[in-house]
Structures are given as C-alpha cells and as structure tokens.
Design a protein around this motif. Structure first.
Motif, PDB file in Angstrom:
ATOM      1  N   THR A  27       0.829  -1.204   0.000  1.00  9.52           N
ATOM      2  CA  THR A  27       0.000   0.000   0.000  1.00  9.52           C
ATOM      3  C   THR A  27       0.864   1.255   0.000  1.00  9.52           C
ATOM      4  N   ASN A  28       1.902   1.248   0.793  1.00  3.46           N
ATOM      5  CA  ASN A  28       2.799   2.396   0.855  1.00  3.46           C
ATOM      6  C   ASN A  28       3.468   2.636  -0.492  1.00  3.46           C
ATOM      7  N   ALA A  29       3.894   1.560  -1.160  1.00  2.75           N
ATOM      8  CA  ALA A  29       4.529   1.704  -2.473  1.00  2.75           C
ATOM      9  C   ALA A  29       3.544   2.292  -3.481  1.00  2.75           C
ATOM     10  N   LEU A  30       2.293   1.833  -3.455  1.00  2.00           N
ATOM     11  CA  LEU A  30       1.281   2.369  -4.361  1.00  2.00           C
ATOM     12  C   LEU A  30       1.007   3.846  -4.072  1.00  2.00           C
ATOM     13  N   LEU A  31       0.930   4.185  -2.798  1.00  2.00           N
ATOM     14  CA  LEU A  31       0.701   5.589  -2.440  1.00  2.00           C
ATOM     15  C   LEU A  31       1.873   6.474  -2.856  1.00  2.00           C
ATOM     16  N   ALA A  32       3.082   5.976  -2.698  1.00  2.00           N
ATOM     17  CA  ALA A  32       4.264   6.738  -3.124  1.00  2.00           C
ATOM     18  C   ALA A  32       4.235   6.956  -4.634  1.00  2.00           C
ATOM     19  N   GLN A  33       3.806   5.938  -5.370  1.00  2.00           N
ATOM     20  CA  GLN A  33       3.696   6.068  -6.823  1.00  2.00           C
ATOM     21  C   GLN A  33       2.640   7.108  -7.188  1.00  2.00           C
ATOM     22  N   GLN A  34       1.507   7.082  -6.493  1.00  2.00           N
ATOM     23  CA  GLN A  34       0.456   8.066  -6.746  1.00  2.00           C
ATOM     24  C   GLN A  34       0.939   9.478  -6.438  1.00  2.00           C
ATOM     25  N   VAL A  35       1.691   9.634  -5.367  1.00  7.83           N
ATOM     26  CA  VAL A  35       2.234  10.949  -5.017  1.00  7.83           C
ATOM     27  C   VAL A  35       3.148  11.447  -6.134  1.00  7.83           C
ATOM     28  N   LEU A  38       0.952  12.476  -9.109  1.00  7.75           N
ATOM     29  CA  LEU A  38       0.231  13.725  -8.827  1.00  7.75           C
ATOM     30  C   LEU A  38       1.176  14.920  -8.748  1.00  7.75           C
ATOM     31  N   THR A  39       2.378  14.694  -8.243  1.00 11.86           N
ATOM     32  CA  THR A  39       3.367  15.782  -8.199  1.00 11.86           C
ATOM     33  C   THR A  39       3.742  16.210  -9.613  1.00 11.86           C
ATOM     34  N   HIS A  40       3.931  15.229 -10.479  1.00 16.82           N
ATOM     35  CA  HIS A  40       4.253  15.543 -11.876  1.00 16.82           C
ATOM     36  C   HIS A  40       3.092  16.300 -12.529  1.00 16.82           C
ATOM     37  N   GLU A  41       1.865  15.832 -12.282  1.00 12.35           N
ATOM     38  CA  GLU A  41       0.689  16.498 -12.843  1.00 12.35           C
ATOM     39  C   GLU A  41       0.578  17.931 -12.321  1.00 12.35           C
ATOM     40  N   ARG A  42       0.805  18.111 -11.024  1.00 15.76           N
ATOM     41  CA  ARG A  42       0.754  19.454 -10.432  1.00 15.76           C
ATOM     42  C   ARG A  42       1.785  20.374 -11.077  1.00 15.76           C
ATOM     43  N   ASP A  43       3.003  19.870 -11.241  1.00 12.00           N
ATOM     44  CA  ASP A  43       4.058  20.684 -11.846  1.00 12.00           C
ATOM     45  C   ASP A  43       3.713  21.059 -13.285  1.00 12.00           C
ATOM     46  N   SER A  44       3.119  20.103 -14.006  1.00 14.26           N
ATOM     47  CA  SER A  44       2.704  20.371 -15.376  1.00 14.26           C
ATOM     48  C   SER A  44       1.617  21.445 -15.416  1.00 14.26           C
ATOM     49  N   LEU A  45       0.649  21.340 -14.510  1.00 14.69           N
ATOM     50  CA  LEU A  45      -0.423  22.338 -14.459  1.00 14.69           C
ATOM     51  C   LEU A  45       0.115  23.714 -14.079  1.00 14.69           C
ATOM     52  N   ARG A  46       1.072  23.740 -13.162  1.00 19.25           N
ATOM     53  CA  ARG A  46       1.675  25.030 -12.787  1.00 19.25           C
ATOM     54  C   ARG A  46       2.375  25.654 -13.981  1.00 19.25           C
ATOM     55  N   SER A  47       3.068  24.833 -14.751  1.00 23.19           N
ATOM     56  CA  SER A  47       3.767  25.328 -15.938  1.00 23.19           C
ATOM     57  C   SER A  47       2.767  25.873 -16.958  1.00 23.19           C
ATOM     58  N   ARG A  48       1.685  25.127 -17.177  1.00 24.50           N
ATOM     59  CA  ARG A  48       0.662  25.586 -18.120  1.00 24.50           C
ATOM     60  C   ARG A  48       0.012  26.875 -17.644  1.00 24.50           C
ATOM     61  N   LEU A  49      -0.226  26.998 -16.339  1.00 23.93           N
ATOM     62  CA  LEU A  49      -0.812  28.208 -15.781  1.00 23.93           C
ATOM     63  C   LEU A  49       0.117  29.400 -15.986  1.00 23.93           C
ATOM     64  N   SER A  50       1.394  29.176 -15.751  1.00 22.96           N
ATOM     65  CA  SER A  50       2.365  30.250 -15.939  1.00 22.96           C
ATOM     66  C   SER A  50       2.402  30.704 -17.396  1.00 22.96           C
ATOM     67  N   ALA A  51       2.364  29.757 -18.319  1.00 25.73           N
ATOM     68  CA  ALA A  51       2.359  30.106 -19.739  1.00 25.73           C
ATOM     69  C   ALA A  51       1.090  30.882 -20.100  1.00 25.73           C
ATOM     70  N   ALA A  52      -0.042  30.462 -19.570  1.00 22.15           N
ATOM     71  CA  ALA A  52      -1.302  31.156 -19.841  1.00 22.15           C
ATOM     72  C   ALA A  52      -1.266  32.573 -19.275  1.00 22.15           C
ATOM     73  N   ARG A  53      -0.708  32.722 -18.087  1.00 21.98           N
ATOM     74  CA  ARG A  53      -0.589  34.073 -17.503  1.00 21.98           C
ATOM     75  C   ARG A  53       0.288  34.962 -18.371  1.00 21.98           C
ATOM     76  N   SER A  54       1.364  34.400 -18.876  1.00 18.26           N
ATOM     77  CA  SER A  54       2.252  35.175 -19.754  1.00 18.26           C
ATOM     78  C   SER A  54       1.520  35.616 -21.014  1.00 18.26           C
ATOM     79  N   ARG A  55       0.719  34.724 -21.586  1.00 17.61           N
ATOM     80  CA  ARG A  55      -0.041  35.089 -22.791  1.00 17.61           C
ATOM     81  C   ARG A  55      -1.067  36.179 -22.478  1.00 17.61           C
ATOM     82  N   VAL A  56      -1.737  36.067 -21.337  1.00 17.21           N
ATOM     83  CA  VAL A  56      -2.715  37.087 -20.955  1.00 17.21           C
ATOM     84  C   VAL A  56      -2.009  38.429 -20.734  1.00 17.21           C
TER      85      VAL A  56
END
Length: 70
Positions: A27-35, A38-56
């Motif tokens: 269970t711990n290994a699965l949770l670590a994988q999910q983290v 999700l961390t990668h997804e969060r970083d990707s979303l932050r990058s996309r948000l920053s790019a969108a802010r720059s365009r605006v």
C-alpha cells in the motif's frame, strides 16, 4: 514455560502481523507512486498556468491605454 498451544497462538499472530506488514508495504509503495504521478501532474499544471498568464499579460500589453486617450 509456554505450552505448545500458546506457542502456536504466538506463531499465528506473528504470521498475521507479517502478512499485514507486507500489505502495508505494498500500500505504501502504491501511495508513493500516486504521489509521484500527482506531483508531476501538479508541476505540469503550474507550468501551463504560468504560460497562460504570460499570454494574458502579453495581450493586456497590446491593449490601448484608456488614460492616454483622454
């Protein structure tokens, strides 16, 4: 001295604890994988948000200044 049945009971409890420990490890290994995912997804979303802010911001810079027209 512990009787044979007490030793068997202790052995059974130890076996159950080992099984539970292995379950928790999986269970711990699965949770670590999910983290990690999700961390990668969060970083990707932050990058996309920053790019969108720059365009605006770039679009806002292109708008005429209302105060200058007065």
């Amino acid at each position: 001295m512990a009787s044979a049945s007490q030793v068997e009971q202790i052995a059974e409890r130890v076996e159950r604890l080992l099984v539970r420990y292995e379950e928790l490890q999986r269970t711990n290994a699965l949770l670590a994988q999910q983290v990690e995912v999700l961390t990668h997804e969060r970083d990707s979303l932050r990058s996309r948000l920053s790019a969108a802010r720059s365009r605006v911001d770039a679009l806002l810079e292109r708008l005429p200044d209302i105060n200058a027209a007065s």
